[in-house]
Design a protein around this motif. Sequence first.
Motif, PDB file in Angstrom:
ATOM      1  N   GLN A 189      -7.267 -61.039 -11.859  1.00 57.47           N
ATOM      2  CA  GLN A 189      -7.381 -61.595 -10.510  1.00 57.47           C
ATOM      3  C   GLN A 189      -6.330 -60.992  -9.593  1.00 57.47           C
ATOM      4  N   ASP A 190      -5.102 -60.923 -10.073  1.00 61.31           N
ATOM      5  CA  ASP A 190      -4.016 -60.354  -9.269  1.00 61.31           C
ATOM      6  C   ASP A 190      -4.268 -58.888  -8.948  1.00 61.31           C
ATOM      7  N   ILE A 191      -4.737 -58.138  -9.930  1.00 62.94           N
ATOM      8  CA  ILE A 191      -4.959 -56.700  -9.738  1.00 62.94           C
ATOM      9  C   ILE A 191      -6.033 -56.460  -8.682  1.00 62.94           C
ATOM     10  N   VAL A 192      -7.093 -57.245  -8.727  1.00 62.29           N
ATOM     11  CA  VAL A 192      -8.143 -57.095  -7.712  1.00 62.29           C
ATOM     12  C   VAL A 192      -7.618 -57.529  -6.350  1.00 62.29           C
ATOM     13  N   GLU A 193      -6.807 -58.573  -6.314  1.00 68.20           N
ATOM     14  CA  GLU A 193      -6.229 -59.016  -5.041  1.00 68.20           C
ATOM     15  C   GLU A 193      -5.293 -57.945  -4.468  1.00 68.20           C
ATOM     16  N   ILE A 194      -4.525 -57.295  -5.320  1.00 69.47           N
ATOM     17  CA  ILE A 194      -3.675 -56.179  -4.867  1.00 69.47           C
ATOM     18  C   ILE A 194      -4.554 -55.088  -4.254  1.00 69.47           C
ATOM     19  N   MET A 195      -5.653 -54.772  -4.916  1.00 67.30           N
ATOM     20  CA  MET A 195      -6.576 -53.762  -4.368  1.00 67.30           C
ATOM     21  C   MET A 195      -7.149 -54.214  -3.024  1.00 67.30           C
ATOM     22  N   GLY A 244       6.644 -60.104   7.611  1.00 67.22           N
ATOM     23  CA  GLY A 244       7.322 -60.299   6.331  1.00 67.22           C
ATOM     24  C   GLY A 244       8.559 -61.164   6.476  1.00 67.22           C
ATOM     25  N   ARG A 245       9.293 -60.944   7.557  1.00 70.49           N
ATOM     26  CA  ARG A 245      10.481 -61.768   7.820  1.00 70.49           C
ATOM     27  C   ARG A 245      10.066 -63.225   8.050  1.00 70.49           C
ATOM     28  N   LYS A 246       8.964 -63.412   8.785  1.00 70.29           N
ATOM     29  CA  LYS A 246       8.464 -64.778   9.019  1.00 70.29           C
ATOM     30  C   LYS A 246       7.974 -65.419   7.730  1.00 70.29           C
ATOM     31  N   ALA A 247       7.541 -64.600   6.779  1.00 69.05           N
ATOM     32  CA  ALA A 247       7.051 -65.115   5.498  1.00 69.05           C
ATOM     33  C   ALA A 247       8.180 -65.351   4.495  1.00 69.05           C
ATOM     34  N   GLY A 248       9.417 -65.118   4.914  1.00 68.69           N
ATOM     35  CA  GLY A 248      10.554 -65.425   4.063  1.00 68.69           C
ATOM     36  C   GLY A 248      11.275 -64.250   3.442  1.00 68.69           C
ATOM     37  N   ALA A 249      10.839 -63.028   3.711  1.00 70.89           N
ATOM     38  CA  ALA A 249      11.527 -61.852   3.170  1.00 70.89           C
ATOM     39  C   ALA A 249      12.772 -61.553   3.998  1.00 70.89           C
ATOM     40  N   THR A 250      13.784 -61.061   3.345  1.00 72.96           N
ATOM     41  CA  THR A 250      14.979 -60.636   4.068  1.00 72.96           C
ATOM     42  C   THR A 250      14.735 -59.246   4.667  1.00 72.96           C
ATOM     43  N   ALA A 251      15.601 -58.873   5.590  1.00 74.41           N
ATOM     44  CA  ALA A 251      15.509 -57.531   6.168  1.00 74.41           C
ATOM     45  C   ALA A 251      15.650 -56.482   5.065  1.00 74.41           C
ATOM     46  N   PHE A 288      -7.831 -60.824   6.539  1.00 70.20           N
ATOM     47  CA  PHE A 288      -6.468 -61.339   6.712  1.00 70.20           C
ATOM     48  C   PHE A 288      -6.390 -62.791   6.249  1.00 70.20           C
ATOM     49  N   GLY A 289      -7.374 -63.598   6.631  1.00 70.63           N
ATOM     50  CA  GLY A 289      -7.372 -65.003   6.250  1.00 70.63           C
ATOM     51  C   GLY A 289      -7.509 -65.196   4.750  1.00 70.63           C
ATOM     52  N   ALA A 290      -8.440 -64.469   4.160  1.00 69.08           N
ATOM     53  CA  ALA A 290      -8.686 -64.620   2.726  1.00 69.08           C
ATOM     54  C   ALA A 290      -7.487 -64.167   1.902  1.00 69.08           C
ATOM     55  N   LEU A 291      -6.962 -62.997   2.218  1.00 65.53           N
ATOM     56  CA  LEU A 291      -5.840 -62.479   1.431  1.00 65.53           C
ATOM     57  C   LEU A 291      -4.542 -63.216   1.747  1.00 65.53           C
ATOM     58  N   GLY A 292      -4.389 -63.669   2.984  1.00 62.09           N
ATOM     59  CA  GLY A 292      -3.189 -64.422   3.354  1.00 62.09           C
ATOM     60  C   GLY A 292      -3.072 -65.737   2.603  1.00 62.09           C
ATOM     61  N   SER A 293      -4.203 -66.285   2.204  1.00 62.37           N
ATOM     62  CA  SER A 293      -4.178 -67.527   1.434  1.00 62.37           C
ATOM     63  C   SER A 293      -4.459 -67.271  -0.048  1.00 62.37           C
ATOM     64  N   GLY A 294      -4.364 -66.019  -0.447  1.00 56.24           N
ATOM     65  CA  GLY A 294      -4.601 -65.661  -1.850  1.00 56.24           C
ATOM     66  C   GLY A 294      -3.471 -66.092  -2.759  1.00 56.24           C
ATOM     67  N   ARG A 295      -3.645 -65.840  -4.007  1.00 55.75           N
ATOM     68  CA  ARG A 295      -2.685 -66.260  -5.024  1.00 55.75           C
ATOM     69  C   ARG A 295      -1.351 -65.526  -4.927  1.00 55.75           C
ATOM     70  N   LEU A 296      -1.361 -64.301  -4.421  1.00 54.06           N
ATOM     71  CA  LEU A 296      -0.133 -63.492  -4.420  1.00 54.06           C
ATOM     72  C   LEU A 296       0.859 -63.875  -3.327  1.00 54.06           C
ATOM     73  N   GLY A 297       0.417 -64.543  -2.294  1.00 48.50           N
ATOM     74  CA  GLY A 297       1.321 -65.041  -1.261  1.00 48.50           C
ATOM     75  C   GLY A 297       1.552 -64.081  -0.110  1.00 48.50           C
ATOM     76  N   ALA A 298       1.953 -64.666   1.012  1.00 52.44           N
ATOM     77  CA  ALA A 298       2.128 -63.913   2.256  1.00 52.44           C
ATOM     78  C   ALA A 298       3.267 -62.895   2.173  1.00 52.44           C
ATOM     79  N   LYS A 299       4.404 -63.287   1.652  1.00 52.09           N
ATOM     80  CA  LYS A 299       5.549 -62.372   1.565  1.00 52.09           C
ATOM     81  C   LYS A 299       5.179 -61.125   0.760  1.00 52.09           C
ATOM     82  N   PHE A 300       4.551 -61.332  -0.366  1.00 51.19           N
ATOM     83  CA  PHE A 300       4.136 -60.231  -1.229  1.00 51.19           C
ATOM     84  C   PHE A 300       3.172 -59.306  -0.482  1.00 51.19           C
TER      85      PHE A 300
END
Length: 182
Positions: free
Chosen positions: A144-150, A88-95, A51-63
Amino acid sequence: MSRINLVDPATATGTSAQHLAEIKGAFGVVPNMFKAVANSPAALASMWGSFGALGSGRLGAKFGEQLAVAIADKNSCHYCLAAHTGLGRKAGATAQEMAEAQAGRSSDPKTAAALTFAVKVVEDRAAVTAEDVAALRAAGFDDQDIVEIMGHIALNLFTNYINVALDVPVDFPGVKLLRAAA
């Protein structure tokens, strides 16, 4: 009722106690999922570290939260759907963005491509094609993004399977599964 003990953070010991204290610091409470996983210090360290590693990854929390709700819906994970909708709402996504992501859609073409890919990985048990990966590249993702998505997909499969298999009680405001409605 959970099929396993939910570890009380007040009586936890060792690395589980340390991680549960960090989790409480991050959330203000210790969610039930982490109490269940705390039965294994190794599993808790793995999950919390991911959670910590991916939460601070390049793709961002909302994503990451948008990916999480799409995967949770496909796996019928009430717990993760509820938790990640709120996060997701806390990370800036709308409902609306979270509802669309739950359905595997987004008005943003790049996010839509990632959601389509993630859903395919889950539904086809990772048997994606070169064309599926090429679609991510065409949307603007690099290696990098593709591996992070995985990585996000793998983490969400881990959490979904823990919560569904062990029937962890949901302690977030509920969200209705789309899959169940289909």
